[in-house]
Scaffold this motif. Structure first.
Motif, mmCIF file in Angstrom:
data_model
loop_
_atom_site.group_PDB
_atom_site.id
_atom_site.type_symbol
_atom_site.label_atom_id
_atom_site.label_comp_id
_atom_site.label_asym_id
_atom_site.label_seq_id
_atom_site.Cartn_x
_atom_site.Cartn_y
_atom_site.Cartn_z
ATOM 1 N N SER A 36 3.889 5.779 -5.457
ATOM 2 C CA SER A 36 3.892 5.789 -6.922
ATOM 3 C C SER A 36 2.839 6.749 -7.458
ATOM 4 O O SER A 36 3.092 7.516 -8.403
ATOM 5 C CB SER A 36 3.648 4.378 -7.467
ATOM 6 N N ALA A 37 1.662 6.706 -6.869
ATOM 7 C CA ALA A 37 0.606 7.619 -7.304
ATOM 8 C C ALA A 37 0.994 9.073 -7.032
ATOM 9 O O ALA A 37 0.771 9.960 -7.878
ATOM 10 C CB ALA A 37 -0.704 7.276 -6.600
ATOM 11 N N ALA A 38 1.602 9.316 -5.868
ATOM 12 C CA ALA A 38 2.012 10.683 -5.537
ATOM 13 C C ALA A 38 3.105 11.166 -6.480
ATOM 14 O O ALA A 38 3.084 12.308 -6.967
ATOM 15 C CB ALA A 38 2.487 10.751 -4.087
ATOM 16 N N TRP A 67 3.323 14.685 -13.308
ATOM 17 C CA TRP A 67 2.351 15.250 -14.254
ATOM 18 C C TRP A 67 2.218 16.748 -14.046
ATOM 19 O O TRP A 67 2.149 17.524 -15.011
ATOM 20 C CB TRP A 67 0.992 14.571 -14.074
ATOM 21 N N LEU A 103 2.219 1.725 -3.549
ATOM 22 C CA LEU A 103 1.178 2.231 -4.429
ATOM 23 C C LEU A 103 0.912 3.709 -4.161
ATOM 24 O O LEU A 103 0.743 4.510 -5.090
ATOM 25 C CB LEU A 103 -0.107 1.420 -4.264
ATOM 26 N N TRP A 104 0.917 4.097 -2.899
ATOM 27 C CA TRP A 104 0.637 5.486 -2.557
ATOM 28 C C TRP A 104 1.757 6.406 -3.056
ATOM 29 O O TRP A 104 1.488 7.448 -3.655
ATOM 30 C CB TRP A 104 0.485 5.607 -1.045
ATOM 31 N N TRP A 162 0.827 -1.200 0.000
ATOM 32 C CA TRP A 162 0.000 0.000 0.000
ATOM 33 C C TRP A 162 0.871 1.264 0.000
ATOM 34 O O TRP A 162 0.538 2.252 -0.657
ATOM 35 C CB TRP A 162 -0.947 0.004 1.211
ATOM 36 N N GLY A 207 3.718 10.045 -9.541
ATOM 37 C CA GLY A 207 3.130 10.242 -10.860
ATOM 38 C C GLY A 207 2.361 11.540 -10.942
ATOM 39 O O GLY A 207 2.456 12.271 -11.940
ATOM 40 N N GLY A 208 1.597 11.863 -9.892
ATOM 41 C CA GLY A 208 0.869 13.116 -9.895
ATOM 42 C C GLY A 208 1.783 14.323 -9.875
ATOM 43 O O GLY A 208 1.551 15.311 -10.576
#
Length: 281
Positions: free
Chosen positions: A48-50, A56, A45-46, A42, A52-53
């Motif tokens: 990686s999402a942060a 971006w 995943l968190w 978890w 990636g955001g």
């Protein structure tokens, strides 16, 4: 006398003996390991999402050229931000990482009167650095291409410059005209432009045949044929300077005459043969 009934099998099964301490400990450790792996997953995943955001946001909002003020042009005395932006086709806002520096360098060299171009991206602060090396046109020129006669210019190295470059640069430094420019005679053209003051007269025109033969139009000498051997050009220029001083003016200025210096050791003056006039009856 009453008989005791044997205990049922189901009752014996429900009564289990306690597990050994080592087995229970191993089970507990496996449960804890599974929980740790889930937590780590978890977290991964968190993050990686942060990431990636954040990436971006940086790509779309941070590392972006929003105005021409983020474009720095150096090395050129005539070309600035506006000329570079127009030649490269930049549109603002422009993602910085979406630019290809090598492709932009090639475009600038084709569209602008520059000898070389170097493009570098800077992320902090976001900007684009452009280093240019000017090409100065020396003479007007023409050549034969797939679509017919094409107008342009040549620089001091004898290299072709499209006429579209005139909108971004200066006019040619001389009034010399190069007719029939071909790549194989670039060095010869450069040599003539560099030594134009040593020809004994003013160089007006350089005529190049498709086979590479060179002829010059020089004031005081008229039309001078040099041929196509670049190894003789130094000697030919010396001979031209000598003839401009020694050749009688009435011969040099005769209309239609020409000077053949294809063999500079044996110059030939070719005079115009006038057709005889018909006598009146």
């Amino acid at each position: 006398m009453s008989r005791r009934r044997p205990a049922s099998k189901s009752a014996s099964r429900t009564t289990e003996a306690p597990l050994p301490p080592g087995v229970e400990r191993r089970r507990r450790l496996r449960r804890e390991h599974r929980q740790d792996r889930l937590i780590q997953l978890w977290r991964l995943l968190w993050f990686s999402a942060a990431a990636g955001g954040l990436g971006w946001v940086l790509l779309t909002q941070g590392w972006t050229l929003r105005s021409p003020q983020q474009l720095q042009v150096r090395g050129s005395e005539r070309l600035g931000v506006e000329a570079v932006s127009q030649a490269a086709g930049l549109r603002f806002p422009q993602p910085l990482l979406g630019l290809d520096p090598h492709a932009m360098e090639q475009t600038l060299m084709l569209e602008l009167p520059v000898q070389s171009a170097a493009v570098r991206r800077r992320l902090l602060p976001p900007r684009l650095d452009v280093e240019l090396d000017d090409r100065r046109p020396m003479a007007t020129a023409s050549r034969t291409g797939p679509r017919g006669v094409e107008r342009g210019m040549v620089d001091r190295r004898g290299q072709w410059m499209p006429a579209t470059m005139a909108a971004h640069g200066d006019k040619p430094e001389t009034s010399i005209e190069i007719k029939g420019w071909i790549p194989s005679q670039r060095d010869a053209i450069a040599l003539l432009l560099e030594n134009r003051a040593q020809l004994g007269g003013t160089l007006q025109r350089v005529l190049i045949s498709p086979e590479g033969g060179i002829s010059l139009q020089v004031t005081g000498l008229g039309l001078v044929h040099l041929g196509s051997d670049p190894g003789l050009m130094q000697q030919q220029m010396v001979t031209m300077a000598q003839l401009s001083r020694s050749l009688p003016a009435q011969l040099r200025q005769q209309q239609g005459s020409s000077l053949d210096l294809s063999d500079p050791s044996r110059p030939e003056l070719q005079l115009n043969k006038k057709a005889p006039t018909d006598s009146k009856p």
